[in-house]
Design a protein around this motif. Structure first.
Motif, PDB file in Angstrom:
ATOM      1  N   PHE A  18       0.923  -1.171   0.246  1.00  0.00           N
ATOM      2  CA  PHE A  18      -0.015   0.068   0.002  1.00  0.00           C
ATOM      3  C   PHE A  18       0.879   1.237  -0.153  1.00  0.00           C
ATOM      4  O   PHE A  18       0.642   2.225  -0.882  1.00  0.00           O
ATOM      5  CB  PHE A  18      -1.047   0.248   1.277  1.00  0.00           C
ATOM      6  N   VAL A  19       1.734   1.446   0.814  1.00  0.00           N
ATOM      7  CA  VAL A  19       2.576   2.444   1.216  1.00  0.00           C
ATOM      8  C   VAL A  19       3.594   2.856  -0.437  1.00  0.00           C
ATOM      9  O   VAL A  19       3.454   4.026  -0.689  1.00  0.00           O
ATOM     10  CB  VAL A  19       3.675   2.224   2.131  1.00  0.00           C
ATOM     11  N   ASN A  22       1.289   9.849  -4.908  1.00  0.00           N
ATOM     12  CA  ASN A  22       1.473  11.186  -4.408  1.00  0.00           C
ATOM     13  C   ASN A  22       2.155  11.899  -5.535  1.00  0.00           C
ATOM     14  O   ASN A  22       2.188  13.226  -5.545  1.00  0.00           O
ATOM     15  CB  ASN A  22       2.136  11.102  -2.940  1.00  0.00           C
ATOM     16  N   PHE A  81      -3.859  15.125 -10.349  1.00  0.00           N
ATOM     17  CA  PHE A  81      -3.944  14.527  -9.101  1.00  0.00           C
ATOM     18  C   PHE A  81      -5.408  14.279  -8.647  1.00  0.00           C
ATOM     19  O   PHE A  81      -5.645  13.188  -8.000  1.00  0.00           O
ATOM     20  CB  PHE A  81      -3.369  15.469  -7.983  1.00  0.00           C
ATOM     21  N   ARG A 137     -11.865   6.592  -6.003  1.00  0.00           N
ATOM     22  CA  ARG A 137     -13.236   6.438  -5.657  1.00  0.00           C
ATOM     23  C   ARG A 137     -14.234   5.658  -6.549  1.00  0.00           C
ATOM     24  O   ARG A 137     -15.204   4.924  -6.016  1.00  0.00           O
ATOM     25  CB  ARG A 137     -13.799   7.913  -5.517  1.00  0.00           C
ATOM     26  N   ARG A 154      -9.580  -0.360   1.882  1.00  0.00           N
ATOM     27  CA  ARG A 154      -9.638   0.007   3.367  1.00  0.00           C
ATOM     28  C   ARG A 154      -9.742  -0.905   4.286  1.00  0.00           C
ATOM     29  O   ARG A 154      -9.061  -1.043   5.270  1.00  0.00           O
ATOM     30  CB  ARG A 154     -10.744   1.231   3.335  1.00  0.00           C
ATOM     31  N   PHE A 158       0.858   8.938  13.939  1.00  0.00           N
ATOM     32  CA  PHE A 158       0.705   9.609  12.728  1.00  0.00           C
ATOM     33  C   PHE A 158      -0.434   9.297  11.892  1.00  0.00           C
ATOM     34  O   PHE A 158      -1.334   9.915  11.111  1.00  0.00           O
ATOM     35  CB  PHE A 158       2.122   9.489  11.909  1.00  0.00           C
ATOM     36  N   LEU A 159      -0.905   7.977  11.703  1.00  0.00           N
ATOM     37  CA  LEU A 159      -1.987   7.573  10.737  1.00  0.00           C
ATOM     38  C   LEU A 159      -3.300   8.248  11.348  1.00  0.00           C
ATOM     39  O   LEU A 159      -4.117   8.751  10.405  1.00  0.00           O
ATOM     40  CB  LEU A 159      -1.864   6.162  10.774  1.00  0.00           C
ATOM     41  N   HIS A 217      -3.021  11.949  10.284  1.00  0.00           N
ATOM     42  CA  HIS A 217      -2.798  11.813   8.782  1.00  0.00           C
ATOM     43  C   HIS A 217      -4.322  11.662   8.300  1.00  0.00           C
ATOM     44  O   HIS A 217      -4.814  12.420   7.202  1.00  0.00           O
ATOM     45  CB  HIS A 217      -2.126  10.933   8.169  1.00  0.00           C
ATOM     46  N   THR A 257      -8.085  12.941   5.091  1.00  0.00           N
ATOM     47  CA  THR A 257      -9.310  12.218   4.636  1.00  0.00           C
ATOM     48  C   THR A 257     -10.410  12.737   5.252  1.00  0.00           C
ATOM     49  O   THR A 257     -11.374  13.038   4.385  1.00  0.00           O
ATOM     50  CB  THR A 257      -9.135  10.699   4.987  1.00  0.00           C
ATOM     51  N   VAL A 262      -3.365  19.385  -0.174  1.00  0.00           N
ATOM     52  CA  VAL A 262      -1.947  19.152  -0.037  1.00  0.00           C
ATOM     53  C   VAL A 262      -1.218  20.337  -0.139  1.00  0.00           C
ATOM     54  O   VAL A 262      -0.340  20.612   0.763  1.00  0.00           O
ATOM     55  CB  VAL A 262      -1.609  17.854  -0.894  1.00  0.00           C
ATOM     56  N   TYR A 309       5.642  15.622   8.833  1.00  0.00           N
ATOM     57  CA  TYR A 309       5.399  14.602   7.679  1.00  0.00           C
ATOM     58  C   TYR A 309       6.983  14.148   7.463  1.00  0.00           C
ATOM     59  O   TYR A 309       7.080  12.678   7.268  1.00  0.00           O
ATOM     60  CB  TYR A 309       4.810  15.127   6.398  1.00  0.00           C
TER      61      TYR A 309
END
Ligand code: HEM
Length: 226
Positions: free
Chosen positions: A29-30, A37, A47, A55, A72, A126-127, A130, A135, A152, A165
């Protein structure tokens, strides 16, 4: 079958297997997120179009956001299982030793596991931040729902947020480096003859990941993306 799976999970090797599999899912995923990004360099349309694609992917075969929600849920289950197995393994390590260590040694082998644990905790925190930031928008000073490009750019105009970040992606790079390394050890793949090669590859991929994630906030701060 289920009984065998539970018995396997009870053993430390079963938990390590769960950590490896869920870790690989997270790593995948990362990497995809990092590459996504970089579409910030294609400008607002590029973007936002990509975010829109995430979506609507799968339509009209399945309703909007179906695949997004599947991803998710898989991620949430993977992260929860990864953290649970890590906590249980830590506890087993302590519980299996009735008297405890006479001298606490934080030598090199322990350094990796310490940074994995504390770095892992920092990443979970952090998540949460974030998700609230980009989101849900509740931690963003100027959030526009269908315009992630704007979100962003306006976030990273603030050097303090860029700093947060950068620290988070540095922690992530270290976590993945140590995680992959300890997985190799569990699998018994580390040998003196190939250690340097694996270590080199692990360092290069961690640095690549850091650079890939750091580029966007730094480019916004430097005025390259606006
Ligand atoms: C410079 C670094 C990063 C930037 C610029 C960034 C950007 C974003 C943006 C804009 C979104 C919202 C997308 C949308 O809703 O349209 C998002 C979502 C997300 N990011 Fe990041 N991200 C970064 C680093 C990370 C890292 C390091 C992780 C994981 C450790 C991560 C995990 C996630 C997750 C799980 C979501 C939610 C995906 C979803 O369910 O919709 N991000 N990110």
């Amino acid at each position: 079958m289920a009984a065998a799976a539970i018995a396997l999970y009870r053993s430390s090797i079963g938990k390590k297997a769960v950590m490896a599999i869920t870790g690989i899912i997270g790593y995948g995923f990362v990497i995809m997120h990092m590459v996504g990004n970089l579409k910030m360099f294609e400008g607002r349309d590029g973007f936002n179009h990509y975010a829109e694609f995430l979506r609507t992917v799968g339509e009209p075969a399945v309703p909007e956001r179906t695949l997004l929600w599947i991803i998710r849920i898989v991620l949430l289950v993977a992260v929860t299982a990864h953290v649970t197995a890590a906590i249980q393994l830590t506890r087993q390590g302590v519980a299996g030793r009735p008297t405890g260590y006479r001298v606490k040694r934080r030598v090199q082998a322990n350094f990796a596991s310490l940074t994995l644990r504390w770095g892992g905790l920092a990443l979970v925190l952090f998540l949460i931040y974030h998700l609230a930031h980009f989101t849900f928008g509740v931690a963003h000073h100027d959030f526009v729902r269908a315009d992630p490009y704007h979100n962003v750019v306006s976030a990273f105009s603030n050097p303090a947020i860029v700093g947060v970040y950068l620290i988070a992606v540095a922690a992530l790079a270290m976590h993945l480096f140590h995680g992959v390394w300890s997985m190799f050890q569990t699998l018994g793949l580390n040998r003196p003859s190939t250690d340097r090669l694996w270590r080199g590859l692990a360092v290069i991929s961690a640095l690549g990941l850091f650079a890939g994630f750091a580029t966007v906030p730094l480019s916004v701060l430097g005025g390259l993306i606006r």
